[in-house]
Scaffold this motif. Sequence first.
Motif, PDB file in Angstrom:
ATOM      1  N   ASP A  14      42.572  43.077  29.706  1.00  0.00           N
ATOM      2  CA  ASP A  14      41.439  42.769  30.568  1.00  0.00           C
ATOM      3  C   ASP A  14      41.069  41.323  30.280  1.00  0.00           C
ATOM      4  N   ALA A  15      41.164  40.463  31.280  1.00  0.00           N
ATOM      5  CA  ALA A  15      41.036  39.027  31.036  1.00  0.00           C
ATOM      6  C   ALA A  15      40.103  38.349  32.023  1.00  0.00           C
ATOM      7  N   ILE A  16      39.398  37.360  31.524  1.00  0.00           N
ATOM      8  CA  ILE A  16      38.715  36.388  32.374  1.00  0.00           C
ATOM      9  C   ILE A  16      39.575  35.134  32.285  1.00  0.00           C
ATOM     10  N   LEU A  17      40.264  34.813  33.372  1.00  0.00           N
ATOM     11  CA  LEU A  17      41.198  33.689  33.376  1.00  0.00           C
ATOM     12  C   LEU A  17      40.469  32.391  33.699  1.00  0.00           C
ATOM     13  N   PRO A  18      40.726  31.353  32.902  1.00  0.00           N
ATOM     14  CA  PRO A  18      40.126  30.053  33.215  1.00  0.00           C
ATOM     15  C   PRO A  18      40.583  29.568  34.596  1.00  0.00           C
ATOM     16  N   ARG A  19      39.792  28.734  35.217  1.00  0.00           N
ATOM     17  CA  ARG A  19      40.133  28.226  36.544  1.00  0.00           C
ATOM     18  C   ARG A  19      41.312  27.252  36.492  1.00  0.00           C
ATOM     19  N   ASN A  20      41.885  26.981  37.657  1.00  0.00           N
ATOM     20  CA  ASN A  20      42.967  25.998  37.829  1.00  0.00           C
ATOM     21  C   ASN A  20      44.170  26.226  36.924  1.00  0.00           C
ATOM     22  N   GLY A  21      44.709  27.439  36.951  1.00  0.00           N
ATOM     23  CA  GLY A  21      45.937  27.708  36.216  1.00  0.00           C
ATOM     24  C   GLY A  21      45.751  27.981  34.745  1.00  0.00           C
ATOM     25  N   GLY A  22      44.560  28.413  34.335  1.00  0.00           N
ATOM     26  CA  GLY A  22      44.325  28.714  32.930  1.00  0.00           C
ATOM     27  C   GLY A  22      45.008  29.996  32.502  1.00  0.00           C
ATOM     28  N   ASN A  23      45.364  30.092  31.217  1.00  0.00           N
ATOM     29  CA  ASN A  23      46.112  31.228  30.690  1.00  0.00           C
ATOM     30  C   ASN A  23      45.279  32.150  29.811  1.00  0.00           C
ATOM     31  N   ARG A  40      51.772  46.058  34.949  1.00  0.00           N
ATOM     32  CA  ARG A  40      51.117  46.490  36.183  1.00  0.00           C
ATOM     33  C   ARG A  40      49.743  45.847  36.224  1.00  0.00           C
ATOM     34  N   VAL A  41      49.444  45.202  37.345  1.00  0.00           N
ATOM     35  CA  VAL A  41      48.142  44.566  37.546  1.00  0.00           C
ATOM     36  C   VAL A  41      47.259  45.575  38.273  1.00  0.00           C
ATOM     37  N   LYS A  42      46.181  45.975  37.617  1.00  0.00           N
ATOM     38  CA  LYS A  42      45.261  46.938  38.230  1.00  0.00           C
ATOM     39  C   LYS A  42      44.312  46.245  39.190  1.00  0.00           C
ATOM     40  N   GLU A  43      43.750  45.114  38.751  1.00  0.00           N
ATOM     41  CA  GLU A  43      42.813  44.398  39.620  1.00  0.00           C
ATOM     42  C   GLU A  43      42.906  42.896  39.374  1.00  0.00           C
ATOM     43  N   VAL A  44      42.611  42.157  40.430  1.00  0.00           N
ATOM     44  CA  VAL A  44      42.532  40.702  40.364  1.00  0.00           C
ATOM     45  C   VAL A  44      41.316  40.315  41.195  1.00  0.00           C
ATOM     46  N   GLY A  45      40.423  39.536  40.607  1.00  0.00           N
ATOM     47  CA  GLY A  45      39.207  39.139  41.306  1.00  0.00           C
ATOM     48  C   GLY A  45      39.467  38.277  42.520  1.00  0.00           C
ATOM     49  N   LYS A  46      40.590  37.580  42.544  1.00  0.00           N
ATOM     50  CA  LYS A  46      40.906  36.709  43.668  1.00  0.00           C
ATOM     51  C   LYS A  46      42.418  36.531  43.748  1.00  0.00           C
ATOM     52  N   GLY A  47      42.997  36.854  44.867  1.00  0.00           N
ATOM     53  CA  GLY A  47      44.404  36.545  45.140  1.00  0.00           C
ATOM     54  C   GLY A  47      45.416  37.189  44.223  1.00  0.00           C
ATOM     55  N   VAL A 101      37.301  28.724  40.373  1.00  0.00           N
ATOM     56  CA  VAL A 101      36.410  29.658  39.683  1.00  0.00           C
ATOM     57  C   VAL A 101      37.222  30.461  38.680  1.00  0.00           C
ATOM     58  N   HIS A 102      36.533  31.034  37.705  1.00  0.00           N
ATOM     59  CA  HIS A 102      37.203  31.934  36.773  1.00  0.00           C
ATOM     60  C   HIS A 102      37.615  33.200  37.523  1.00  0.00           C
ATOM     61  N   VAL A 103      38.724  33.810  37.111  1.00  0.00           N
ATOM     62  CA  VAL A 103      39.242  34.989  37.790  1.00  0.00           C
ATOM     63  C   VAL A 103      39.331  36.149  36.797  1.00  0.00           C
ATOM     64  N   HIS A 104      38.776  37.293  37.165  1.00  0.00           N
ATOM     65  CA  HIS A 104      38.890  38.490  36.339  1.00  0.00           C
ATOM     66  C   HIS A 104      40.150  39.245  36.766  1.00  0.00           C
ATOM     67  N   ALA A 105      40.945  39.678  35.793  1.00  0.00           N
ATOM     68  CA  ALA A 105      42.143  40.464  36.073  1.00  0.00           C
ATOM     69  C   ALA A 105      42.317  41.494  34.958  1.00  0.00           C
ATOM     70  N   SER A 106      42.929  42.630  35.294  1.00  0.00           N
ATOM     71  CA  SER A 106      43.199  43.654  34.287  1.00  0.00           C
ATOM     72  C   SER A 106      44.466  44.405  34.654  1.00  0.00           C
ATOM     73  N   GLY A 107      45.020  45.093  33.651  1.00  0.00           N
ATOM     74  CA  GLY A 107      46.229  45.866  33.890  1.00  0.00           C
ATOM     75  C   GLY A 107      46.744  46.501  32.620  1.00  0.00           C
ATOM     76  N   VAL A 108      48.020  46.872  32.636  1.00  0.00           N
ATOM     77  CA  VAL A 108      48.700  47.428  31.472  1.00  0.00           C
ATOM     78  C   VAL A 108      50.052  46.758  31.330  1.00  0.00           C
ATOM     79  N   TRP A 109      50.627  46.839  30.102  1.00  0.00           N
ATOM     80  CA  TRP A 109      51.953  46.281  29.886  1.00  0.00           C
ATOM     81  C   TRP A 109      52.625  46.989  28.722  1.00  0.00           C
ATOM     82  N   SER A 110      53.932  46.850  28.654  1.00  0.00           N
ATOM     83  CA  SER A 110      54.717  47.360  27.538  1.00  0.00           C
ATOM     84  C   SER A 110      55.943  46.470  27.373  1.00  0.00           C
ATOM     85  N   PRO A 111      56.316  46.116  26.130  1.00  0.00           N
ATOM     86  CA  PRO A 111      57.474  45.254  25.920  1.00  0.00           C
ATOM     87  C   PRO A 111      58.789  45.897  26.329  1.00  0.00           C
ATOM     88  N   ASP A 112      58.900  47.213  26.218  1.00  0.00           N
ATOM     89  CA  ASP A 112      60.131  47.940  26.567  1.00  0.00           C
ATOM     90  C   ASP A 112      59.835  48.925  27.681  1.00  0.00           C
TER      91      ASP A 112
END
Length: 117
Positions: A14-23, A40-47, A101-112
């Motif tokens: 669950d992340a608040i991503l910095p604006r303009n290509g922030g990681n 898998r991306v569950k939600e993205v605040g924008k785009g 603007v900052h973008v909220h995104a969330s999801g799940v992941w697994s290395p394998d």
Amino acid sequence: MVHASNNHTDTSWDAILPRNGGNYYTGARYKTDKSRTYVRVKEVGKGMVNVWAQKSDGVEIGNPKYALKAGQSQLMYNRAYETYGKTKIRLAIESKEGYVVHVHASGVWSPDSVKKK
């Protein structure tokens, strides 16, 4: 769910991503085989967001970035196991360039992504 991890269950992010290509980076997990990394991306605040796997110390492991919208999933190609053997990797999530603007995104992941037989 089609995905099944061979070393752990999916981990939420669950992340608040910095604006303009922030990681944003998830915590590190072990990559234990040659299967693709799952996200898998569950939600993205924008785009959309860009996602990719890298070693836990930030070293890139020869895989492309994947642009995903909310609700999309991807089995991501990478060469972490082939190059380094059992190693820790993390998921990198990036907001798209040009978002002021900052973008909220969330999801799940697994290395394998494939159960060992």
